[in-house]
Design a protein around this motif. Structure first.
Motif, PDB file in Angstrom:
ATOM      1  N   GLU A 141      12.329  -4.654 -21.815  1.00 10.73           N
ATOM      2  CA  GLU A 141      11.028  -4.328 -21.238  1.00 10.73           C
ATOM      3  C   GLU A 141      10.142  -5.563 -21.094  1.00 10.73           C
ATOM      4  O   GLU A 141       9.385  -5.672 -20.117  1.00 10.73           O
ATOM      5  N   ILE A 144      11.263  -7.241 -17.980  1.00  8.71           N
ATOM      6  CA  ILE A 144      10.978  -6.412 -16.801  1.00  8.71           C
ATOM      7  C   ILE A 144       9.511  -6.556 -16.401  1.00  8.71           C
ATOM      8  O   ILE A 144       9.167  -6.632 -15.219  1.00  8.71           O
ATOM      9  N   GLU A 145       8.625  -6.625 -17.391  1.00 11.95           N
ATOM     10  CA  GLU A 145       7.191  -6.713 -17.118  1.00 11.95           C
ATOM     11  C   GLU A 145       6.788  -8.036 -16.479  1.00 11.95           C
ATOM     12  O   GLU A 145       5.701  -8.133 -15.895  1.00 11.95           O
ATOM     13  N   PRO A 149       7.723  -4.538 -10.458  1.00 11.95           N
ATOM     14  CA  PRO A 149       8.417  -3.272 -10.701  1.00 11.95           C
ATOM     15  C   PRO A 149       8.877  -2.626  -9.399  1.00 11.95           C
ATOM     16  O   PRO A 149       8.135  -2.566  -8.425  1.00 11.95           O
ATOM     17  N   HIS A 151      11.794   0.171  -9.575  1.00 12.00           N
ATOM     18  CA  HIS A 151      12.285   1.506  -9.920  1.00 12.00           C
ATOM     19  C   HIS A 151      12.967   2.145  -8.711  1.00 12.00           C
ATOM     20  O   HIS A 151      12.672   3.276  -8.319  1.00 12.00           O
ATOM     21  N   ARG A 153      16.565   2.953  -6.331  1.00 13.06           N
ATOM     22  CA  ARG A 153      17.980   3.269  -6.431  1.00 13.06           C
ATOM     23  C   ARG A 153      18.815   2.044  -6.067  1.00 13.06           C
ATOM     24  O   ARG A 153      18.498   1.323  -5.113  1.00 13.06           O
ATOM     25  N   LYS A 177      18.262  -1.346 -15.016  1.00 15.99           N
ATOM     26  CA  LYS A 177      18.158  -0.537 -16.234  1.00 15.99           C
ATOM     27  C   LYS A 177      18.596   0.881 -15.907  1.00 15.99           C
ATOM     28  O   LYS A 177      17.998   1.539 -15.058  1.00 15.99           O
ATOM     29  N   GLU A 180      18.950   2.384 -11.983  1.00 15.61           N
ATOM     30  CA  GLU A 180      17.973   1.919 -11.013  1.00 15.61           C
ATOM     31  C   GLU A 180      17.667   0.441 -11.190  1.00 15.61           C
ATOM     32  O   GLU A 180      17.912  -0.140 -12.252  1.00 15.61           O
ATOM     33  N   ALA A 182      15.078  -1.903 -12.014  1.00 12.88           N
ATOM     34  CA  ALA A 182      13.788  -1.792 -12.691  1.00 12.88           C
ATOM     35  C   ALA A 182      12.778  -2.786 -12.132  1.00 12.88           C
ATOM     36  O   ALA A 182      11.604  -2.453 -11.943  1.00 12.88           O
ATOM     37  N   SER A 183      13.213  -4.029 -11.870  1.00 10.90           N
ATOM     38  CA  SER A 183      12.278  -5.044 -11.396  1.00 10.90           C
ATOM     39  C   SER A 183      13.011  -6.145 -10.661  1.00 10.90           C
ATOM     40  O   SER A 183      14.235  -6.295 -10.783  1.00 10.90           O
TER      41      SER A 183
END
Length: 273
Positions: A141, A144-145, A149, A151, A153, A177, A180, A182-183
């Motif tokens: 996480e 990812i931040e 972002p 999210h 497919r 993640k 999907e 994620a970022s």
């Protein structure tokens, strides 16, 4: 048998009864997840909620309408979802209704592997630099931040489009993640390993760095040579072939469900080899 033993058996039977019902409900929910039946369930819950509220407020007409909707709704469900109900009963007869969930998950995992392989193959031929990190058990996480972002497919087209040069998201890492993306444009920690070849750039150092602090699997496409590398557990595997890449990804990402012989399959003879 004493009265206390009968009471204990009664409580155990009630607990088993509740657990079985919850298990069946959970499996049914997982079975219809992602289908149009989910919208039907939402509609039923809304009608039930309206009925409860109308009964509490004394709205007799609204309550009568909701009663009629629930009474005749089951007949409408049978007519509308006749093909789906038939398939479900056929699956139940084959004794593998609960194995469909594992099959669906396995299919999604293979689609992820195919998307990564197709995109890296395309970018490798055109020497488009790429950095794709796949999160596993260790949380990512914090990394990812640091990116944008998404999210979204997972698809090979989207992965390729992200890393096209001179686009806003191409510089940095894509973090996958679950099922999907994620970022994108995320920053990964660089490795300080003195054994890393000087000819390798920032992408390879970032791929090795994230593998040193997490259990993630990271795929790198070199912008200079088009070579594909993989990092895991602090190790760097350079210039892997498409076959070797598929082997690694399937080993790390695809979890094959255990095939179990069910009561129905035994009873119907489906468990015979």
């Amino acid at each position: 048998m004493s009265f206390s033993n009968i009471s204990i058996l009664h409580y155990l039977a009630n607990i088993i009864d509740i657990l079985v019902v919850w298990f069946v409900i959970y499996k049914l929910i997982m079975l219809i997840r992602g289908t149009k039946a989910v919208q039907l369930l939402k509609g039923i819950f809304i009608i039930i909620a309206v009925k409860i509220i109308s009964s509490f407020l004394g709205l007799q007409t609204v309550e009568w309408i909701t009663d009629q909707a629930l009474t005749w709704g089951f007949l409408a469900v049978i007519i509308i979802f006749q093909p789906e109900l038939r398939r479900a009963l056929e699956t139940l007869g084959r004794g593998n209704i609960f194995m469909r969930i594992g099959s669906r998950i396995e299919k999604e995992q293979h689609q992820i592997v195919d998307a990564i392989i197709d995109s890296t193959k395309y970018m490798s031929k055109r020497r488009i630099g790429a950095l794709i990190s796949i999160a596993k058990d260790t949380g990512m996480e914090d990394y990812i931040e640091t990116g944008i972002p998404l999210h979204a497919r997972i698809s090979s087209q989207l992965l390729i489009n992200i890393f096209i040069p001179n686009t806003p998201l191409h510089d940095g890492a894509v973090i996958i993640k679950g099922n999907e993306i994620a970022s994108a444009a995320s920053y990964l920690p660089l490795s300080d390993s003195p054994y890393l070849s000087k000819e390798l750039g920032t992408r390879h150092r970032a791929a090795l760095g994230i593998s040193e602090v997490t259990d993630s699997l990271t795929v790198v496409v070199s912008e200079e040579t088009g070579g594909i590398s993989v990092t895991k557990s602090g190790e760097l595997f350079r210039d892997v072939s498409e076959e070797r890449l598929r082997e690694i990804l399937e080993k790390e990402l695809v979890k094959l469900p255990e095939k179990k012989t069910t009561f129905f399959s035994k009873w119907l003879g489906g468990g015979k080899k």
